[in-house]
Every structure is written in C-alpha cells, then in structure tokens.
Design a protein around this motif. Structure first.
Motif, PDB file in Angstrom:
ATOM      1  N   UNK A  86      -5.961   3.934  -1.428  1.00 26.31           N
ATOM      2  CA  UNK A  86      -6.055   4.435  -2.805  1.00 26.31           C
ATOM      3  C   UNK A  86      -6.930   5.684  -2.844  1.00 26.31           C
ATOM      4  N   UNK A  87      -8.055   5.632  -2.160  1.00 24.56           N
ATOM      5  CA  UNK A  87      -8.987   6.768  -2.127  1.00 24.56           C
ATOM      6  C   UNK A  87      -8.315   8.021  -1.566  1.00 24.56           C
ATOM      7  N   UNK A  88      -7.518   7.861  -0.508  1.00 22.63           N
ATOM      8  CA  UNK A  88      -6.887   9.019   0.118  1.00 22.63           C
ATOM      9  C   UNK A  88      -5.676   9.537  -0.650  1.00 22.63           C
ATOM     10  N   UNK A  89      -4.923   8.650  -1.304  1.00 26.13           N
ATOM     11  CA  UNK A  89      -3.671   9.065  -1.922  1.00 26.13           C
ATOM     12  C   UNK A  89      -3.780   9.457  -3.388  1.00 26.13           C
ATOM     13  N   UNK A  90      -4.792   8.967  -4.098  1.00 28.00           N
ATOM     14  CA  UNK A  90      -4.806   9.220  -5.547  1.00 28.00           C
ATOM     15  C   UNK A  90      -4.890  10.708  -5.911  1.00 28.00           C
ATOM     16  N   UNK A  91      -5.555  11.574  -5.130  1.00 25.87           N
ATOM     17  CA  UNK A  91      -5.523  12.996  -5.523  1.00 25.87           C
ATOM     18  C   UNK A  91      -4.129  13.602  -5.464  1.00 25.87           C
ATOM     19  N   UNK A 109       3.764   1.958   4.437  1.00 26.83           N
ATOM     20  CA  UNK A 109       4.442   3.248   4.536  1.00 26.83           C
ATOM     21  C   UNK A 109       3.500   4.341   5.021  1.00 26.83           C
ATOM     22  N   UNK A 110       2.282   4.371   4.524  1.00 33.00           N
ATOM     23  CA  UNK A 110       1.349   5.442   4.871  1.00 33.00           C
ATOM     24  C   UNK A 110       0.348   5.048   5.947  1.00 33.00           C
ATOM     25  N   UNK A 111       0.493   3.860   6.506  1.00 32.83           N
ATOM     26  CA  UNK A 111      -0.446   3.393   7.526  1.00 32.83           C
ATOM     27  C   UNK A 111      -0.569   4.343   8.716  1.00 32.83           C
ATOM     28  N   UNK A 112       0.515   4.936   9.223  1.00 32.08           N
ATOM     29  CA  UNK A 112       0.344   5.879  10.338  1.00 32.08           C
ATOM     30  C   UNK A 112      -0.488   7.106   9.962  1.00 32.08           C
ATOM     31  N   UNK A 113      -0.504   7.473   8.702  1.00 24.48           N
ATOM     32  CA  UNK A 113      -1.284   8.630   8.264  1.00 24.48           C
ATOM     33  C   UNK A 113      -2.732   8.267   7.948  1.00 24.48           C
ATOM     34  N   UNK A 114      -2.949   7.088   7.392  1.00 28.08           N
ATOM     35  CA  UNK A 114      -4.300   6.722   6.969  1.00 28.08           C
ATOM     36  C   UNK A 114      -5.106   6.072   8.087  1.00 28.08           C
ATOM     37  N   UNK A 115      -4.452   5.405   9.011  1.00 27.45           N
ATOM     38  CA  UNK A 115      -5.150   4.785  10.145  1.00 27.45           C
ATOM     39  C   UNK A 115      -4.415   5.126  11.439  1.00 27.45           C
ATOM     40  N   UNK A 116      -4.508   6.363  11.898  1.00 27.66           N
ATOM     41  CA  UNK A 116      -3.800   6.750  13.118  1.00 27.66           C
ATOM     42  C   UNK A 116      -4.383   6.046  14.344  1.00 27.66           C
ATOM     43  N   UNK A 154      -6.789  -2.379   0.151  1.00 27.02           N
ATOM     44  CA  UNK A 154      -6.103  -1.095   0.096  1.00 27.02           C
ATOM     45  C   UNK A 154      -6.962   0.009  -0.483  1.00 27.02           C
ATOM     46  N   UNK A 155      -8.257  -0.207  -0.569  1.00 27.05           N
ATOM     47  CA  UNK A 155      -9.149   0.762  -1.199  1.00 27.05           C
ATOM     48  C   UNK A 155      -9.146   2.118  -0.523  1.00 27.05           C
ATOM     49  N   UNK A 156      -9.114   2.143   0.800  1.00 26.45           N
ATOM     50  CA  UNK A 156      -9.120   3.412   1.520  1.00 26.45           C
ATOM     51  C   UNK A 156      -7.831   4.179   1.267  1.00 26.45           C
ATOM     52  N   UNK A 166      -3.115  -0.360  -8.468  1.00 27.95           N
ATOM     53  CA  UNK A 166      -2.304  -1.483  -7.986  1.00 27.95           C
ATOM     54  C   UNK A 166      -1.106  -0.988  -7.177  1.00 27.95           C
ATOM     55  N   UNK A 167      -0.497   0.103  -7.616  1.00 26.75           N
ATOM     56  CA  UNK A 167       0.650   0.654  -6.890  1.00 26.75           C
ATOM     57  C   UNK A 167       0.238   1.179  -5.522  1.00 26.75           C
ATOM     58  N   UNK A 168      -0.824   1.975  -5.471  1.00 23.24           N
ATOM     59  CA  UNK A 168      -1.244   2.562  -4.199  1.00 23.24           C
ATOM     60  C   UNK A 168      -1.824   1.537  -3.239  1.00 23.24           C
ATOM     61  N   UNK A 169      -2.382   0.435  -3.765  1.00 24.29           N
ATOM     62  CA  UNK A 169      -2.950  -0.599  -2.906  1.00 24.29           C
ATOM     63  C   UNK A 169      -1.930  -1.657  -2.516  1.00 24.29           C
ATOM     64  N   UNK A 170      -0.703  -1.544  -3.003  1.00 23.87           N
ATOM     65  CA  UNK A 170       0.316  -2.551  -2.705  1.00 23.87           C
ATOM     66  C   UNK A 170       0.683  -2.513  -1.224  1.00 23.87           C
ATOM     67  N   UNK A 171       1.047  -3.667  -0.669  1.00 21.88           N
ATOM     68  CA  UNK A 171       1.401  -3.716   0.759  1.00 21.88           C
ATOM     69  C   UNK A 171       2.530  -2.762   1.175  1.00 21.88           C
TER      70      UNK A 171
END
Length: 137
Positions: free
Chosen positions: A56-61, A104-111, A52-54, A94-99
């Motif tokens: 986390x990288x996109x959502x943490x800001x 939930x954000x998969x359509x936004x992070x990997x269109x 879930x690293x990507x 851990x929260x942002x990398x959770x399944x």
C-alpha cells in the motif's frame, strides 16, 4: 517540514528550529502511541491489511498523484466530503492490500536478492581455493 528556514519569521531562525524540533518530537511520540495500539493477537481484517502495508505504501502514490493532478482530489470542506474521502481511502487501502494485488506486484515490491549472495564467477579462483592464504597458519 518541506519549507526552508526563513530568518524573517516572527519567531526568528532559532524559533523555527525549536518549532521543527517540537514537531519531530511529537511525531516520535505519536509513533510510539500507535505502536502501543497494535493488537497482540491476530485480527483477520486488520492483520490482512497490515501484511500488505508495504505494498500500500509503495503503490498509493501511483493512484493518488494522477487524481490530484486532474483535480479529482481536493480539500474536503464539508463533513460529507470528509467522510467520502475517508471511505475512499479505506477502500483504496483494502484494494491495494488485497492478496491478488500483492501477488501481482510481488516481484516489484520484494525482488529476489539471491544474486547478491551468489558465488563469484568462474574467473575468481581465490574464492574456490579458500582465499589467498592470508591469515592461515
């Protein structure tokens, strides 16, 4: 690295270039050191966080910036504050990398990129007939 070069620095403009070059070289060296620490086998928690690293990288800001603007994230002056910030960072990761969050954000992070590979519209006869004939015997 985000500040411009200034000629009136104690090292001069050339010294500023050398310092920046040294910082970039050190960063490259540290990246190589980090890659050396990557385990060769799967470790359950580490592998899940890494997957879930990507995300986390996109959502943490989106979480960090509003907290910083409200003054809730400040400089850690004591050891206890530093430990609290580190623990909050690990929990946020851990929260942002959770399944569930990743799903939930998969359509936004990997269109889907299928539209890039889709055939041309019906008006394009060259693609259906095999092209214009150029390059054919």
């Amino acid at each position: 690295m985000r500040h411009p070069y200034e000629a009136d620095t104690p090292l001069g403009l050339e010294g500023a270039w050398l310092v920046r070059l040294a910082v970039l070289a050190e960063a490259a060296f540290l990246v190589l050191c980090l890659l050396r620490l990557v385990p060769k086998r799967r470790l359950p928690l580490i592998s899940a966080l890494g997957a879930g690293g990507f995300t986390v990288y996109l959502l943490h800001p989106l979480i960090i910036m509003p907290l910083r603007e409200k003054g809730l994230i400040a400089r850690a002056d004591t050891t206890l504050e530093l430990i609290a910030l580190l623990l909050a960072g690990v929990l946020l990761t851990a929260l942002l990398a959770s399944p569930p969050v990743r799903r939930l954000v998969d359509p936004l992070t990997t269109p889907s990129a299928r539209w890039l590979l889709a055939p041309q519209g019906a008006g394009n006869t060259a693609s259906r007939s095999g092209g214009t004939g150029a390059g054919r015997p």
